[in-house]
Design a protein around this motif. Structure first.
Motif, PDB file in Angstrom:
ATOM      1  N   ARG A 125       0.832  -1.207   0.000  1.00 10.18           N
ATOM      2  CA  ARG A 125       0.000   0.000   0.000  1.00 10.18           C
ATOM      3  C   ARG A 125       0.872   1.265   0.000  1.00 10.18           C
ATOM      4  N   TYR A 126       1.998   1.212   0.698  1.00 10.66           N
ATOM      5  CA  TYR A 126       2.907   2.355   0.735  1.00 10.66           C
ATOM      6  C   TYR A 126       3.441   2.683  -0.660  1.00 10.66           C
ATOM      7  N   VAL A 127       3.909   1.663  -1.381  1.00 16.97           N
ATOM      8  CA  VAL A 127       4.450   1.893  -2.721  1.00 16.97           C
ATOM      9  C   VAL A 127       3.340   2.328  -3.677  1.00 16.97           C
ATOM     10  N   ALA A 128       2.164   1.704  -3.557  1.00 16.23           N
ATOM     11  CA  ALA A 128       1.054   2.021  -4.462  1.00 16.23           C
ATOM     12  C   ALA A 128       0.590   3.466  -4.319  1.00 16.23           C
ATOM     13  N   ILE A 129       0.665   4.023  -3.119  1.00 14.78           N
ATOM     14  CA  ILE A 129       0.154   5.372  -2.877  1.00 14.78           C
ATOM     15  C   ILE A 129       1.269   6.422  -2.902  1.00 14.78           C
ATOM     16  N   CYS A 130       2.409   6.097  -2.306  1.00 10.84           N
ATOM     17  CA  CYS A 130       3.489   7.085  -2.203  1.00 10.84           C
ATOM     18  C   CYS A 130       4.371   7.137  -3.443  1.00 10.84           C
ATOM     19  N   ASP A 131       4.450   6.054  -4.186  1.00 11.27           N
ATOM     20  CA  ASP A 131       5.268   6.029  -5.398  1.00 11.27           C
ATOM     21  C   ASP A 131       4.576   5.182  -6.460  1.00 11.27           C
ATOM     22  N   PRO A 132       3.371   5.604  -6.907  1.00  5.32           N
ATOM     23  CA  PRO A 132       2.551   4.750  -7.772  1.00  5.32           C
ATOM     24  C   PRO A 132       3.190   4.431  -9.122  1.00  5.32           C
ATOM     25  N   LEU A 133       4.018   5.344  -9.641  1.00  8.77           N
ATOM     26  CA  LEU A 133       4.619   5.107 -10.954  1.00  8.77           C
ATOM     27  C   LEU A 133       5.630   3.960 -10.918  1.00  8.77           C
ATOM     28  N   ARG A 134       6.165   3.680  -9.756  1.00 10.22           N
ATOM     29  CA  ARG A 134       7.161   2.619  -9.631  1.00 10.22           C
ATOM     30  C   ARG A 134       6.580   1.325  -9.045  1.00 10.22           C
ATOM     31  N   HIS A 135       5.270   1.325  -8.776  1.00  7.77           N
ATOM     32  CA  HIS A 135       4.679   0.153  -8.123  1.00  7.77           C
ATOM     33  C   HIS A 135       4.880  -1.117  -8.924  1.00  7.77           C
ATOM     34  N   SER A 136       4.650  -1.033 -10.233  1.00  3.39           N
ATOM     35  CA  SER A 136       4.750  -2.228 -11.078  1.00  3.39           C
ATOM     36  C   SER A 136       6.196  -2.669 -11.277  1.00  3.39           C
ATOM     37  N   THR A 137       7.148  -1.742 -11.119  1.00  9.52           N
ATOM     38  CA  THR A 137       8.558  -2.102 -11.298  1.00  9.52           C
ATOM     39  C   THR A 137       9.200  -2.544  -9.981  1.00  9.52           C
ATOM     40  N   VAL A 138       8.683  -2.027  -8.858  1.00 11.53           N
ATOM     41  CA  VAL A 138       9.227  -2.419  -7.555  1.00 11.53           C
ATOM     42  C   VAL A 138       8.657  -3.763  -7.122  1.00 11.53           C
ATOM     43  N   GLN A 222       3.519   7.565   6.424  1.00 15.01           N
ATOM     44  CA  GLN A 222       3.904   8.084   5.116  1.00 15.01           C
ATOM     45  C   GLN A 222       2.713   8.147   4.166  1.00 15.01           C
ATOM     46  N   ILE A 223       1.860   7.129   4.232  1.00  9.94           N
ATOM     47  CA  ILE A 223       0.671   7.113   3.376  1.00  9.94           C
ATOM     48  C   ILE A 223      -0.239   8.299   3.693  1.00  9.94           C
ATOM     49  N   LEU A 224      -0.467   8.563   4.982  1.00  8.95           N
ATOM     50  CA  LEU A 224      -1.343   9.667   5.380  1.00  8.95           C
ATOM     51  C   LEU A 224      -0.744  11.013   4.981  1.00  8.95           C
ATOM     52  N   ARG A 225       0.570  11.133   5.039  1.00  9.07           N
ATOM     53  CA  ARG A 225       1.222  12.379   4.614  1.00  9.07           C
ATOM     54  C   ARG A 225       0.930  12.653   3.144  1.00  9.07           C
ATOM     55  N   VAL A 226       1.007  11.617   2.323  1.00  9.09           N
ATOM     56  CA  VAL A 226       0.722  11.775   0.894  1.00  9.09           C
ATOM     57  C   VAL A 226      -0.750  12.076   0.666  1.00  9.09           C
ATOM     58  N   ILE A 227      -1.620  11.380   1.387  1.00  9.18           N
ATOM     59  CA  ILE A 227      -3.067  11.573   1.207  1.00  9.18           C
ATOM     60  C   ILE A 227      -3.486  12.995   1.559  1.00  9.18           C
ATOM     61  N   PHE A 228      -2.953  13.542   2.653  1.00  8.60           N
ATOM     62  CA  PHE A 228      -3.336  14.894   3.067  1.00  8.60           C
ATOM     63  C   PHE A 228      -2.812  15.969   2.133  1.00  8.60           C
ATOM     64  N   ARG A 229      -1.878  15.610   1.256  1.00  4.35           N
ATOM     65  CA  ARG A 229      -1.377  16.575   0.283  1.00  4.35           C
ATOM     66  C   ARG A 229      -2.211  16.610  -0.990  1.00  4.35           C
ATOM     67  N   LEU A 230      -3.130  15.652  -1.126  1.00  9.27           N
ATOM     68  CA  LEU A 230      -3.983  15.626  -2.311  1.00  9.27           C
ATOM     69  C   LEU A 230      -4.910  16.838  -2.315  1.00  9.27           C
ATOM     70  N   LEU A 237     -10.347  10.667  -0.054  1.00  8.21           N
ATOM     71  CA  LEU A 237     -11.182   9.543   0.365  1.00  8.21           C
ATOM     72  C   LEU A 237     -11.009   8.348  -0.574  1.00  8.21           C
ATOM     73  N   ARG A 238     -10.921   8.635  -1.866  1.00  5.15           N
ATOM     74  CA  ARG A 238     -10.771   7.555  -2.837  1.00  5.15           C
ATOM     75  C   ARG A 238      -9.436   6.833  -2.649  1.00  5.15           C
ATOM     76  N   THR A 239      -8.379   7.592  -2.417  1.00  7.70           N
ATOM     77  CA  THR A 239      -7.055   6.991  -2.216  1.00  7.70           C
ATOM     78  C   THR A 239      -7.000   6.212  -0.902  1.00  7.70           C
ATOM     79  N   PHE A 240      -7.555   6.816   0.141  1.00  6.01           N
ATOM     80  CA  PHE A 240      -7.554   6.139   1.438  1.00  6.01           C
ATOM     81  C   PHE A 240      -8.416   4.887   1.399  1.00  6.01           C
TER      82      PHE A 240
END
Length: 314
Positions: A125-138, A222-230, A237-240
Motif C-alpha cells: 500500500r505504501y508503494v502504491a500510494i506514495c510512489d505509484p509510478l514505480r509500483h509495477s517495477t518495484v 507516510q501514506i497519510l502524509r501523501v493523502i493529506f497533500r492531495l 477519500l478515494r485513495t484512502f
C-alpha cells in the motif's frame, strides 16, 4: 493416562488438555459456534484462493499477499479447532507429546507469519500510494516471491526454538495442560526447572510482533502524509479507500491479541474458562473475518464472487 495432578514421570509421552473447565455440561452448545466459525474460515479462505487463482485480473501483488494470508489463516485455524472440537464432542483430551509440540509450533509460527504478511501488505500500500509510478517495477512477481519466502523463513526460524526449548525441560509435576491447545508459555510453566530461557525467548518473539506493528505504523504515517497533500477531499477519500480492507485486517488480527495479552497479564480475577474461550476466539477471528473483509470491501473480488454464484445458479 490418568488425569492425576501428580505423576512420577520426567518426560511424558502424552499431555492432557484440560479443555474448558467448569463448562463441561455446555460442551455441545459451545461446539456449535466454534464449528460454524471453523467451517466459515475453511470455506471463506479457500474461496479467496480459488477466485484469485482463476481470475487473471487479480494476479497482482496485493492479491498474492492476500493468498498468503488465506493459507496462513487455514493453517492457524486447523492447528487449533479440530482438537478443540474433539474435546467438546468426544472428550478427546489426550494429546501425544510430539503432536503437542507440532501444534504449538504451527500456532506460533502461523501467527508470526500472519503478522509479517500484514507488514508486506502495508509495504504494498505504501508503494502504491506514495510512489505509484514505480509500483509495477518495484513489486514485480519475482520480488513478491522473494518477500513471501522471506516471510516464511522469518516466521519459521523465529519460532523454531519453541519446541526445542519445551522438549529440554523435565516435567515431573503434572502432564495436565490448563488449556484447550498447546500454548508455549502454558506448557513450560508445567516444567520442574528454571524456565527463564523460555520466558526470555518468548519476550523476543512478542517484541518481534511489536516491531511489525511499528513498521506498519511507519508505512501508514507516510501514506497519510501523501493523502493529506492531495488537492480535493474526494481524491483523499478515494485513495484512502484502497487501504480500508488492509486496515480492517490489521485491526482484526491485533486487537483480539492485545486484549488477550492484557487479560493474561492483569486479569488475575478473570475465570480460567473465560480466558480459554477468549484464547480460542481470538485465534479464530482473523481466519473467519479476513475473507469476509476482502470479499465484501474489495470490488474486484466481490464482482468475481457475484459472477461465480450467478453462473452456478444458472
Amino acid at each position: 493416562m490418568s488425569d492425576s495432578n501428580t505423576t512420577n514421570f520426567v518426560n511424558p509421552t502424552t499431555f492432557i488438555l484440560l479443555g474448558i473447565p467448569g463448562l463441561e455440561s455446555s460442551y455441545v452448545w459451545i461446539s456449535i459456534p466454534f464449528c460454524t466459525m471453523y467451517v466459515t474460515a475453511i470455506f471463506g479462505n479457500f474461496t479467496i484462493l480459488f477466485i484469485v487463482k482463476t481470475e487473471p485480473s487479480l494476479h497482482e501483488p496485493m492479491y498474492y499477499f492476500l493468498c498468503m494470508l488465506a493459507v496462513t489463516d487455514l493453517v492457524l485455524s486447523t492447528s487449533t479447532m479440530p482438537k478443540l472440537l474433539s474435546i467438546l464432542w468426544f472428550s478427546g483430551r489426550e494429546i501425544d507429546f510430539n503432536i503437542c509440540l507440532t501444534q504449538m509450533y504451527l500456532i506460533h509460527s502461523s501467527s508470526a507469519m500472519e503478522s509479517a504478511i500484514l507488514v508486506a501488505m502495508a509495504f504494498d500500500r505504501y508503494v502504491a500510494i506514495c510512489d505509484p509510478l514505480r509500483h509495477s517495477t518495484v513489486l514485480t512477481n519475482p520480488m513478491v516471491a522473494k518477500i513471501g519466502v522471506a516471510v516464511v523463513l522469518h516466521s519459521c526460524i523465529l519460532t523454531l526454538p519453541y519446541p526445542f526449548l519445551v522438549k529440554r525441560w523435565p516435567y515431573c509435576r503434572t502432564n495436565i495442560i490448563p488449556h484447550s491447545y498447546c500454548d508455549h508459555i502454558t506448557i513450560v510453566k508445567l516444567a520442574c526447572a528454571d524456565i527463564s530461557i523460555s520466558s526470555y525467548y518468548g519476550l523476543i518473539v512478542v517484541s518481534s510482533g511489536w516491531l511489525d506493528v511499528f513498521f506498519i505504523c511507519v508505512s501508514y504515517t507516510q501514506i497519510l502524509r501523501v493523502i493529506f497533500r492531495l488537492p480535493t477531499m474526494d481524491s483523499r477519500l478515494r485513495t484512502f479507500g484502497t487501504c480500508n480492507s488492509h486496515l480492517c485486517a490489521i485491526l482484526v488480527f491485533y486487537i483480539p491479541q492485545f486484549f488477550y495479552a492484557i487479560m493474561k497479564r492483569f486479569g488475575q480475577n478473570v475465570p480460567l474458562h473465560f480466558l480459554i474461550l477468549f484464547a480460542n476466539v481470538y485465534v479464530m477471528v482473523p481466519p473467519v473475518l479476513h475473507p469476509l473483509i476482502y470479499g465484501l470491501r474489495t470490488k474486484e473480488i466481490r464482482s468475481r464472487l457475484f459472477q461465480l454464484f450467478t453462473h452456478t445458479r444458472t
